[in-house]
Design an enzyme around this catalytic site. Sequence first.
Site, PDB file in Angstrom:
ATOM      1  CB  SER A 108      -0.180  -0.811 -11.349  1.00  0.00           C
ATOM      2  OG  SER A 108       0.969  -0.858 -10.535  1.00  0.00           O
ATOM      3  CG  ASP A 162       4.307   5.284 -10.490  1.00  0.00           C
ATOM      4  OD1 ASP A 162       3.125   5.627 -10.301  1.00  0.00           O
ATOM      5  OD2 ASP A 162       4.721   4.122 -10.282  1.00  0.00           O
ATOM      6  CG  HIS A 194       0.907   3.610  -8.241  1.00  0.00           C
ATOM      7  ND1 HIS A 194       1.739   3.469  -9.333  1.00  0.00           N
ATOM      8  CD2 HIS A 194       0.357   2.385  -8.028  1.00  0.00           C
ATOM      9  CE1 HIS A 194       1.683   2.219  -9.761  1.00  0.00           C
ATOM     10  NE2 HIS A 194       0.855   1.540  -8.982  1.00  0.00           N
TER      11      HIS A 194
END
Length: 215
Positions: A108, A162, A194
């Site tokens: 991320s 996402d 996610h």
Amino acid sequence: MSADPHKDGTVHRFGASLEEASGAVILLHGRGGSAEDILSLAEAMYNPRLVYLAPQAAGSTWYPNSFLAPRESNEPWLSSALRKVESVLDLAIAAGIPRERIVVGGFSQGACLSTEFVATHPGRYAGLIALTGGLIGPLGSDVTHVGDLAGTPVFFGSGDPDPHVPWSRVQESAEVLTDMGAKVTARRYPGRPHTVSQEELEFGRRLLQDAFAAV
């Protein structure tokens, strides 16, 4: 506010010692995460010959806004974060591990930072593992970079859609790094939340296996 908020962040370690390791993996955590969290990926991609290094971001975030926000809105945190990654890279190099035996990766926000670092500090790395991330900058802005990645193996994996990382930016990042000479694999996972999937961990494990097979 400090001009270098991440400077004194602790670097957590897992695996072989720096002095005895034949390679290094720098892992960068996501927003709200921790170095301990991201080191759980090291366990899933464990190689006893490698040292896994995970710096801790100040306040558990590398920069305050989305990676798609105007870059100036993420300063001075973003520049500090890039310097922190460079300091960890230098730590491994000082221990005798050259750049071509160092993998950079993350999840991320950490994947965005990893990708941005490799693009802005080009050279031959053992690999880049970007788990739900891409180059930093607003959609529609120029995210191209100059430099030679000299065949660095790169893996991008991301869900689509996402909530934080549009697939279009993952594709764009893959194209930019390919143009810089990286060998890029990108995998889109429709409807995946996610998170990090087992398949992505397997891609990462194989990248490490291939990168350090001859070490």
